[in-house]
Design an enzyme around this catalytic site. Structure first.
Site, PDB file in Angstrom:
ATOM      1  N   SER A 136       0.659  -0.937  -0.119  1.00 21.14           N
ATOM      2  CA  SER A 136      -0.507   0.037  -0.306  1.00 21.14           C
ATOM      3  C   SER A 136       1.086   1.118   0.205  1.00 21.14           C
ATOM      4  O   SER A 136       0.789   2.235  -1.248  1.00 21.14           O
ATOM      5  CB  SER A 136      -0.579   0.017   1.399  1.00 21.14           C
ATOM      6  OG  SER A 136      -1.713  -1.007   1.372  1.00 21.14           O
ATOM      7  N   GLN A 361     -23.770 -20.330   0.771  1.00 18.90           N
ATOM      8  CA  GLN A 361     -24.745 -20.254   1.372  1.00 18.90           C
ATOM      9  C   GLN A 361     -26.208 -20.783   0.297  1.00 18.90           C
ATOM     10  O   GLN A 361     -26.339 -21.766   1.226  1.00 18.90           O
ATOM     11  CB  GLN A 361     -25.233 -19.007   2.581  1.00 18.90           C
ATOM     12  CG  GLN A 361     -26.298 -18.961   3.810  1.00 18.90           C
ATOM     13  CD  GLN A 361     -25.601 -20.211   4.271  1.00 18.90           C
ATOM     14  OE1 GLN A 361     -24.154 -20.330   4.638  1.00 18.90           O
ATOM     15  NE2 GLN A 361     -26.309 -20.880   4.995  1.00 18.90           N
ATOM     16  N   GLU A 388      -4.448  -3.421  -7.182  1.00 19.99           N
ATOM     17  CA  GLU A 388      -4.861  -2.392  -7.533  1.00 19.99           C
ATOM     18  C   GLU A 388      -5.461  -1.400  -6.025  1.00 19.99           C
ATOM     19  O   GLU A 388      -6.099  -0.631  -6.172  1.00 19.99           O
ATOM     20  CB  GLU A 388      -6.032  -2.621  -8.587  1.00 19.99           C
ATOM     21  CG  GLU A 388      -5.471  -2.407  -9.826  1.00 19.99           C
ATOM     22  CD  GLU A 388      -4.682  -1.381 -10.199  1.00 19.99           C
ATOM     23  OE1 GLU A 388      -4.165  -1.615 -10.651  1.00 19.99           O
ATOM     24  OE2 GLU A 388      -5.888  -0.597 -10.274  1.00 19.99           O
TER      25      GLU A 388
HETATM   26  C1  LIG Z   1      -2.459 -11.917  -6.709  1.00 17.09           C
HETATM   27  C2  LIG Z   1      -2.751 -10.521  -7.169  1.00 17.09           C
HETATM   28  C3  LIG Z   1      -1.958 -10.638  -7.870  1.00 17.09           C
HETATM   29  C4  LIG Z   1      -0.746  -9.072  -8.073  1.00 17.09           C
HETATM   30  N1  LIG Z   1      -0.605  -8.298  -9.183  1.00 17.09           N
HETATM   31  C5  LIG Z   1       0.370  -6.906  -9.071  1.00 17.09           C
HETATM   32  C6  LIG Z   1       1.288  -6.862  -9.529  1.00 17.09           C
HETATM   33  O1  LIG Z   1       0.686  -7.106 -11.309  1.00 17.09           O
HETATM   34  N2  LIG Z   1       1.722  -5.872 -10.322  1.00 17.09           N
HETATM   35  C7  LIG Z   1       1.792  -5.424  -8.707  1.00 17.09           C
HETATM   36  O2  LIG Z   1       2.741  -4.363  -8.545  1.00 17.09           O
HETATM   37  N3  LIG Z   1       1.097  -5.495  -7.208  1.00 17.09           N
HETATM   38  C8  LIG Z   1       0.854  -6.553  -7.587  1.00 17.09           C
HETATM   39  N4  LIG Z   1      -0.178  -7.371  -6.533  1.00 17.09           N
HETATM   40  C9  LIG Z   1      -0.109  -6.508  -5.552  1.00 17.09           C
HETATM   41  C10 LIG Z   1      -0.807  -5.246  -4.751  1.00 17.09           C
HETATM   42  O3  LIG Z   1      -1.506  -5.002  -5.929  1.00 17.09           O
HETATM   43  C11 LIG Z   1      -0.697  -5.451  -3.347  1.00 17.09           C
HETATM   44  O4  LIG Z   1      -0.894  -6.759  -2.372  1.00 17.09           O
HETATM   45  C12 LIG Z   1      -1.151  -4.606  -2.527  1.00 17.09           C
HETATM   46  O5  LIG Z   1      -1.200  -3.180  -2.675  1.00 17.09           O
HETATM   47  C13 LIG Z   1      -1.411  -5.093  -0.697  1.00 17.09           C
HETATM   48  O6  LIG Z   1      -0.619  -4.587  -0.641  1.00 17.09           O
HETATM   49  P1  LIG Z   1       0.417  -5.358   0.703  1.00 17.09           P
HETATM   50  O7  LIG Z   1       0.031  -6.960   0.489  1.00 17.09           O
HETATM   51  O8  LIG Z   1       1.553  -5.451   1.143  1.00 17.09           O
HETATM   52  O9  LIG Z   1      -0.292  -5.601   1.916  1.00 17.09           O
HETATM   53  P2  LIG Z   1      -0.413  -3.939   2.735  1.00 17.09           P
HETATM   54  O10 LIG Z   1       0.173  -2.861   2.159  1.00 17.09           O
HETATM   55  O11 LIG Z   1       1.157  -4.072   3.861  1.00 17.09           O
HETATM   56  O12 LIG Z   1      -1.691  -3.991   3.547  1.00 17.09           O
HETATM   57  C14 LIG Z   1      -1.718  -4.503   4.891  1.00 17.09           C
HETATM   58  C15 LIG Z   1      -3.247  -4.447   5.739  1.00 17.09           C
HETATM   59  O13 LIG Z   1      -2.975  -3.349   6.222  1.00 17.09           O
HETATM   60  C16 LIG Z   1      -3.895  -2.280   5.631  1.00 17.09           C
HETATM   61  N5  LIG Z   1      -3.094  -0.756   5.696  1.00 17.09           N
HETATM   62  C17 LIG Z   1      -2.202  -0.480   4.887  1.00 17.09           C
HETATM   63  N6  LIG Z   1      -1.822   0.651   4.979  1.00 17.09           N
HETATM   64  C18 LIG Z   1      -3.034   1.168   5.515  1.00 17.09           C
HETATM   65  C19 LIG Z   1      -3.607   2.656   6.068  1.00 17.09           C
HETATM   66  N7  LIG Z   1      -2.654   4.095   5.533  1.00 17.09           N
HETATM   67  N8  LIG Z   1      -4.750   2.931   6.354  1.00 17.09           N
HETATM   68  C20 LIG Z   1      -5.437   1.487   6.684  1.00 17.09           C
HETATM   69  N9  LIG Z   1      -4.909   0.337   6.234  1.00 17.09           N
HETATM   70  C21 LIG Z   1      -3.849   0.270   6.179  1.00 17.09           C
HETATM   71  C22 LIG Z   1      -4.123  -2.891   4.330  1.00 17.09           C
HETATM   72  O14 LIG Z   1      -5.562  -2.646   3.759  1.00 17.09           O
HETATM   73  C23 LIG Z   1      -4.564  -4.296   4.121  1.00 17.09           C
HETATM   74  O15 LIG Z   1      -5.761  -4.656   4.497  1.00 17.09           O
HETATM   75  C24 LIG Z   1      -0.699  -8.513  -6.158  1.00 17.09           C
HETATM   76  C25 LIG Z   1      -1.398  -8.894  -5.565  1.00 17.09           C
HETATM   77  C26 LIG Z   1      -1.691 -10.439  -5.308  1.00 17.09           C
HETATM   78  C27 LIG Z   1      -1.679 -11.148  -4.068  1.00 17.09           C
END
Ligand SMILES: Cc1cc2nc3c(=O)[nH]c(=O)nc-3n(C[C@H](O)[C@H](O)[C@H](O)COP(=O)(O)OP(=O)(O)OC[C@H]3O[C@@H](n4cnc5c(N)ncnc54)[C@H](O)[C@@H]3O)c2cc1C
Length: 408
Positions: A136, A361, A388
């Protein structure tokens, strides 16, 4: 500017029906197999290429459609077929959009055709932005690109994660830091051409859903790419960095908001994917509720079931309207003054998760098995509230846009 319309025109209806036919006859029957195999469905991508659904021309036509309904329509129909396979088909488009948005005409002409390959030798491409410590929080990105002026080459080092098609792609589009002082404005995008030494696949993830779509780490170890692989070119980058440094001195908020605006425009497409999955699960549940009998009558004869179906359909239609509005705004350059792009993605993705759970369900025990598709659809739907931008990030963007607070 095209007027906002809530109806597809005749030409769009024809395209929609053609896509629906492909989704029903080719994608849906293959869904369970590729979900179990957890592999990229190359034969299905090839089939899509043969009929013209996997091609730059097709997506460009839909992308530039002034009604804004082209891309949502494509996404909804393909993802109605199956989310994992559909992501394998449209995943290359994410990388292609990265080049279309930032590349020069020459870069677009050189690299986008290579991303798709041709009917006899289909290729996929990957867009690599996320990192283990920068999900994020995109501004925490660490992958570094340093310019080697003597050789006119960029040297890229870092680890990308979660890349759709990462490592199996020919062309990788990689976002890297070129000026660490500028946060997300100090990032630039690079083409990493096929078979570049130092670019390799790391861990391939075993996932909860969309298992027919390949997701992996991408390792960049002293990857050298020619200067011509910097999207937009060096001159434009230097000008952009100079402007960003100037703005950063003046407070920086406008810089950050401009970066978020780019995501606003791409989010309705993800919303449309979610609408496709939700609609698919709703249709299965509706049919089941009409035919399954308990206590001597169809289960839909119980308000407890019928009202759920009424809510499911209402939410799906509302999600589609939000998606269409945001997509029309994006194509016609309307400012997202209430983060309408994020709104559409938030509502549609949460709807998909909820509707697919309700579908399980309604199917009772059958819904919980792999004999019926709603179990897979529910696993698939969970991705929409994560990639996204998670639902929390969408809410954050909406709230900060409404309140006028800076988006960090
Ligand atoms: C199947 C899959 C395909 C993907 N494809 C791509 C791709 O092609 N290219 C690419 O670049 N990325 C890709 N992604 C990455 C995806 O965009 C990220 O997983 C996503 O942006 C979330 O980042 P993170 O997993 O590091 O979660 P984190 O950022 O670590 O978040 C963990 C939790 O904390 C919450 N959180 C974080 N910050 C805040 C805040 N400020 N306020 C409140 N809540 C917060 C989040 O909402 C989440 O619930 C993919 C991910 C998956 C799982």
């Amino acid at each position: 500017m095209a007027e906002f319309t809530m109806e597809l025109n005749e030409e769009q209806k024809e395209v929609r029906d053609w896509l629906h036919g492909f989704a029903a006859e080719v994608i849906r029957p293959a869904a369970a197999e590729w979900d179990e195999r957890e592999e990229t469905p190359w034969p299905v991508i090839q089939e899509a290429a043969k009929v013209g659904i996997y091609s730059l021309d097709f997506y460009a036509q839909q992308y530039f459609d002034a009604t804004g309904l082209g891309i949502p329509m494509v996404m909804e129909e393909l993802f109605w077929g199956d989310a994992g396979i559909a992501l394998s088909i449209v995943g290359t488009g994410l990388a292609a959009v990265g080049v279309l948005a930032n590349g020069t005409e020459e870069q677009i002409g050189t690299w986008i055709p290579q991303m798709y390959g041709d009917v006899n030798d289909v290729k996929v491409a990957a867009f690599c932005s996320s990192e283990p410590d920068a999900g994020s929080d995109v501004a925490s990105m660490r992958t570094r690109a340093v310019y080697d002026e003597a050789k006119d080459e960029w040297v890229i080092n870092g680890t990308k994660t979660w890349a759709t098609n990462g490592g199996i792609a020919g062309v990788h589009v990689v976002v890297a830091v070129v000026d660490p002082e500028l946060g997300s404005k100090g990032h630039a995008s690079f083409i990493v051409p096929p078979n570049t030494p130092g670019c390799s696949q790391g861990q391939k993830f075993k996932k909860h859903g969309i298992r027919a779509s390949h997701t992996a780490e991408v390792i960049l170890d002293n990857v050298r790419v020619p200067g011509s692989c910097l999207l937009g070119g060096k001159e434009k980058l230097d000008e952009r960095l100079a402007r960003a440094r100037e703005r950063a001195k003046q407070g920086g908020e406008r810089v950050k908001n401009a970066a978020m605006a780019t995501f606003e425009a791409s989010r309705p497409a993800v919303g449309a994917m979610a609408v496709g999955t939700a609609r698919a699960a709703y249709e299965v549940a509706l049919e089941y509720a009409r035919t399954r009998e308990q206590f001597g009558r169809p289960i839909v004869d119980n308000q407890g079931v019928a009202f759920q179906l009424a809510d499911m359909r209402t939410q799906i239609d509302a999600a589609r309207l939000l998606v269409w509005r945001a997509s029309w705004m994006a194509v016609n350059g309307k400012p997202f003054t209430a983060a309408e792009g994020s709104m559409s993605k938030l509502y549609a993705s949460e709807t998909a998760k909820q509707v697919t759970a309700q579908a399980i369900q309604i199917l009772g025990g059958n819904g919980y098995t792999r004999e019926y598709p709603v179990e897979r659809m529910h696993r698939d739907a969970a991705i929409y509230t994560i990639f996204e931008g998670t639902s929390e990030i969408q809410r954050l963007v909406i709230a900060r846009t409404l309140s006028g607070m800076p988006i960090r």
